[in-house]
Design a protein around this motif. Structure first.
Motif, PDB file in Angstrom:
ATOM      1  N   ALA A  86       0.834  -1.207   0.000  1.00 26.36           N
ATOM      2  CA  ALA A  86       0.000   0.000   0.000  1.00 26.36           C
ATOM      3  C   ALA A  86       0.865   1.253   0.000  1.00 26.36           C
ATOM      4  O   ALA A  86       0.548   2.246  -0.674  1.00 26.36           O
ATOM      5  CB  ALA A  86      -0.928  -0.016   1.214  1.00 26.36           C
ATOM      6  N   VAL A  87       1.965   1.227   0.746  1.00 28.02           N
ATOM      7  CA  VAL A  87       2.885   2.368   0.734  1.00 28.02           C
ATOM      8  C   VAL A  87       3.501   2.535  -0.646  1.00 28.02           C
ATOM      9  O   VAL A  87       3.632   3.658  -1.156  1.00 28.02           O
ATOM     10  CB  VAL A  87       3.981   2.172   1.804  1.00 28.02           C
ATOM     11  N   ALA A  88       3.853   1.426  -1.274  1.00 29.05           N
ATOM     12  CA  ALA A  88       4.488   1.498  -2.591  1.00 29.05           C
ATOM     13  C   ALA A  88       3.562   2.102  -3.635  1.00 29.05           C
ATOM     14  O   ALA A  88       3.978   2.970  -4.412  1.00 29.05           O
ATOM     15  CB  ALA A  88       4.940   0.101  -3.019  1.00 29.05           C
ATOM     16  N   VAL A  89       2.300   1.650  -3.670  1.00 30.08           N
ATOM     17  CA  VAL A  89       1.391   2.132  -4.719  1.00 30.08           C
ATOM     18  C   VAL A  89       0.831   3.513  -4.399  1.00 30.08           C
ATOM     19  O   VAL A  89       0.218   4.146  -5.265  1.00 30.08           O
ATOM     20  CB  VAL A  89       0.228   1.143  -4.932  1.00 30.08           C
ATOM     21  N   THR A  90       1.028   3.990  -3.172  1.00 31.14           N
ATOM     22  CA  THR A  90       0.500   5.303  -2.783  1.00 31.14           C
ATOM     23  C   THR A  90       1.572   6.386  -2.796  1.00 31.14           C
ATOM     24  O   THR A  90       1.338   7.496  -3.277  1.00 31.14           O
ATOM     25  CB  THR A  90      -0.126   5.229  -1.371  1.00 31.14           C
ATOM     26  N   ARG A  91       2.727   6.053  -2.276  1.00 28.09           N
ATOM     27  CA  ARG A  91       3.790   7.052  -2.127  1.00 28.09           C
ATOM     28  C   ARG A  91       4.697   7.165  -3.350  1.00 28.09           C
ATOM     29  O   ARG A  91       5.397   8.171  -3.524  1.00 28.09           O
ATOM     30  CB  ARG A  91       4.638   6.725  -0.904  1.00 28.09           C
ATOM     31  N   ARG A 158      -4.520   1.050   1.259  1.00 32.34           N
ATOM     32  CA  ARG A 158      -4.127   2.138   0.358  1.00 32.34           C
ATOM     33  C   ARG A 158      -4.811   3.441   0.734  1.00 32.34           C
ATOM     34  O   ARG A 158      -4.202   4.514   0.716  1.00 32.34           O
ATOM     35  CB  ARG A 158      -4.471   1.748  -1.076  1.00 32.34           C
ATOM     36  N   GLY A 159      -6.083   3.365   1.119  1.00 29.15           N
ATOM     37  CA  GLY A 159      -6.806   4.567   1.521  1.00 29.15           C
ATOM     38  C   GLY A 159      -6.251   5.176   2.796  1.00 29.15           C
ATOM     39  O   GLY A 159      -6.187   6.408   2.932  1.00 29.15           O
ATOM     40  N   PHE A 160      -5.836   4.336   3.734  1.00 32.99           N
ATOM     41  CA  PHE A 160      -5.291   4.848   4.988  1.00 32.99           C
ATOM     42  C   PHE A 160      -3.933   5.501   4.780  1.00 32.99           C
ATOM     43  O   PHE A 160      -3.632   6.528   5.382  1.00 32.99           O
ATOM     44  CB  PHE A 160      -5.184   3.704   6.000  1.00 32.99           C
ATOM     45  N   VAL A 161      -3.105   4.901   3.936  1.00 34.64           N
ATOM     46  CA  VAL A 161      -1.795   5.492   3.656  1.00 34.64           C
ATOM     47  C   VAL A 161      -1.959   6.813   2.925  1.00 34.64           C
ATOM     48  O   VAL A 161      -1.259   7.796   3.218  1.00 34.64           O
ATOM     49  CB  VAL A 161      -0.930   4.514   2.841  1.00 34.64           C
ATOM     50  N   ALA A 162      -2.906   6.858   1.995  1.00 32.93           N
ATOM     51  CA  ALA A 162      -3.130   8.096   1.246  1.00 32.93           C
ATOM     52  C   ALA A 162      -3.658   9.211   2.146  1.00 32.93           C
ATOM     53  O   ALA A 162      -3.449  10.400   1.862  1.00 32.93           O
ATOM     54  CB  ALA A 162      -4.114   7.839   0.104  1.00 32.93           C
ATOM     55  N   LEU A 190      -0.028   5.202  12.219  1.00 33.98           N
ATOM     56  CA  LEU A 190      -1.181   5.951  11.732  1.00 33.98           C
ATOM     57  C   LEU A 190      -2.152   5.082  10.943  1.00 33.98           C
ATOM     58  O   LEU A 190      -3.338   5.401  10.858  1.00 33.98           O
ATOM     59  CB  LEU A 190      -0.711   7.137  10.872  1.00 33.98           C
ATOM     60  N   VAL A 191      -1.667   4.007  10.347  1.00 29.87           N
ATOM     61  CA  VAL A 191      -2.552   3.116   9.577  1.00 29.87           C
ATOM     62  C   VAL A 191      -2.932   1.866  10.384  1.00 29.87           C
ATOM     63  O   VAL A 191      -3.520   0.940   9.836  1.00 29.87           O
ATOM     64  CB  VAL A 191      -1.911   2.689   8.233  1.00 29.87           C
ATOM     65  N   ALA A 192      -2.613   1.868  11.679  1.00 34.38           N
ATOM     66  CA  ALA A 192      -2.951   0.721  12.530  1.00 34.38           C
ATOM     67  C   ALA A 192      -4.443   0.393  12.535  1.00 34.38           C
ATOM     68  O   ALA A 192      -4.816  -0.788  12.541  1.00 34.38           O
ATOM     69  CB  ALA A 192      -2.454   0.954  13.955  1.00 34.38           C
ATOM     70  N   PRO A 193      -5.352   1.399  12.550  1.00 35.54           N
ATOM     71  CA  PRO A 193      -6.782   1.048  12.461  1.00 35.54           C
ATOM     72  C   PRO A 193      -7.126   0.274  11.191  1.00 35.54           C
ATOM     73  O   PRO A 193      -7.944  -0.653  11.220  1.00 35.54           O
ATOM     74  CB  PRO A 193      -7.480   2.416  12.490  1.00 35.54           C
ATOM     75  N   GLY A 194      -6.519   0.633  10.088  1.00 36.68           N
ATOM     76  CA  GLY A 194      -6.758  -0.111   8.856  1.00 36.68           C
ATOM     77  C   GLY A 194      -6.213  -1.519   8.934  1.00 36.68           C
ATOM     78  O   GLY A 194      -6.825  -2.468   8.427  1.00 36.68           O
TER      79      GLY A 194
END
Length: 276
Positions: A86-91, A158-162, A190-194
């Motif tokens: 998710a970090v890769a496809v977002t950042r 992906r939504g949480f990272v974004a 920060l993305v722990a809830p996801g």
């Protein structure tokens, strides 16, 4: 209007809870009431005989531990890999990024039944190259379930990272933090809830699996998982429905416990997913 909404909510809750209620009811009913043609939504003679039969099944404890091991490994692996993906496809911006995301969705659309036979041959061949990941091993279940839960987990995370501003990454790097530090000290909390929301999905998918366990675990009875224990109560002449429901009730308890452990982060995660 509020009364109508509450009434609809209560009705939906009753519809959802009724199968669970009936499962527990049949598990505590004596055999005579289960076989009766006149079924009642209560019993005046509750019995724990069905639970005793389940707990005395040979290797029931081993089946339980195997299921716990597979489910926990799948939760950890899918969460870790999905977070990194998710970090890769977002950042990062790279070629075919959108195509990759679409392929994740396509993978979710494929029916499990259509992939079972190809996966059987893949796992068989994989066992020859990597010991511990072939047929009759718990590793095969871990790898397959991780692969099946990853597309959903990546899309959700992906939504949480974004939602995390990139300025936080840049500020941390200006303060001398490495990319690894930014990843695990800033993004991960920060993305722990996801991660909690996706972990529930991964746990349930691995815990309730019967198809893959039946397909990949052929002869190694010591590596069978808990859903396979239900087969003991399916008999040619007459099924032991009390034992089936008692085993199903016991299988539900770990899922409820796992849900209670992550419920706070799960609510925040689902809220974030809807918001995104």
């Amino acid at each position: 209007m509020k009364v109508a909404r509450n009434a609809v909510a209560v009705l939906i809750a009753l519809v959802v809870i009724f199968p669970i209620f009936w499962m527990v009811l049949v598990a505590v009913k004596p055999a005579g009431e289960i076989q009766s043609l006149h079924q009642r939504p209560w019993t005046v003679r509750p019995s724990l005989a069905a639970f005793r039969r389940v707990l005395t099944v040979d290797d029931f404890g081993r089946y339980f531990l195997n299921s716990v091991l597979v489910a926990l490994v799948v939760v950890v692996l899918s969460g870790l890999l999905a977070f990194l993906a998710a970090v890769a496809v977002t950042r990062f911006r790279f070629r075919f990024r959108t195509t990759m995301l679409i392929l994740f969705l396509v993978a979710q659309m494929m029916p499990v039944e259509a992939l079972t036979i190809p996966l059987f041959f893949l796992v068989r061949d994989l066992g020859g190259a990597v010991p511990g990941l072939g047929l009759n091993t718990l590793g095969s279940l871990m790898v397959v379930h991780t692969g099946f839960t990853l597309p959903f987990a990546i899309w959700m995370l992906r939504g949480f990272v974004a939602a995390v501003p990139e300025e936080l990454d840049e500020a941390a790097q200006l303060d001398g933090a490495s990319r690894f530090t930014v990843l695990w000290r800033i993004l991960f909390p920060l993305v722990a809830p996801g991660l909690a929301a996706t972990s529930v999905f991964s746990f349930i998918a691995a815990w309730n699996d019967f198809l893959f366990a039946r397909t990949f675990i052929i002869s190694a009875t010591g590596n069978q998982t808990l859903p396979m224990a239900l087969l003991v109560f399916f008999k040619p002449d007459e099924n032991d429905w009390g034992g089936i429901m008692a085993a199903s009730t016991l299988m539900t308890i770990p899922v409820l416990i796992f849900f209670l452990l992550v419920r706070r982060r799960l609510v925040a995660g689902l809220g974030g997913a809807v918001k995104d």
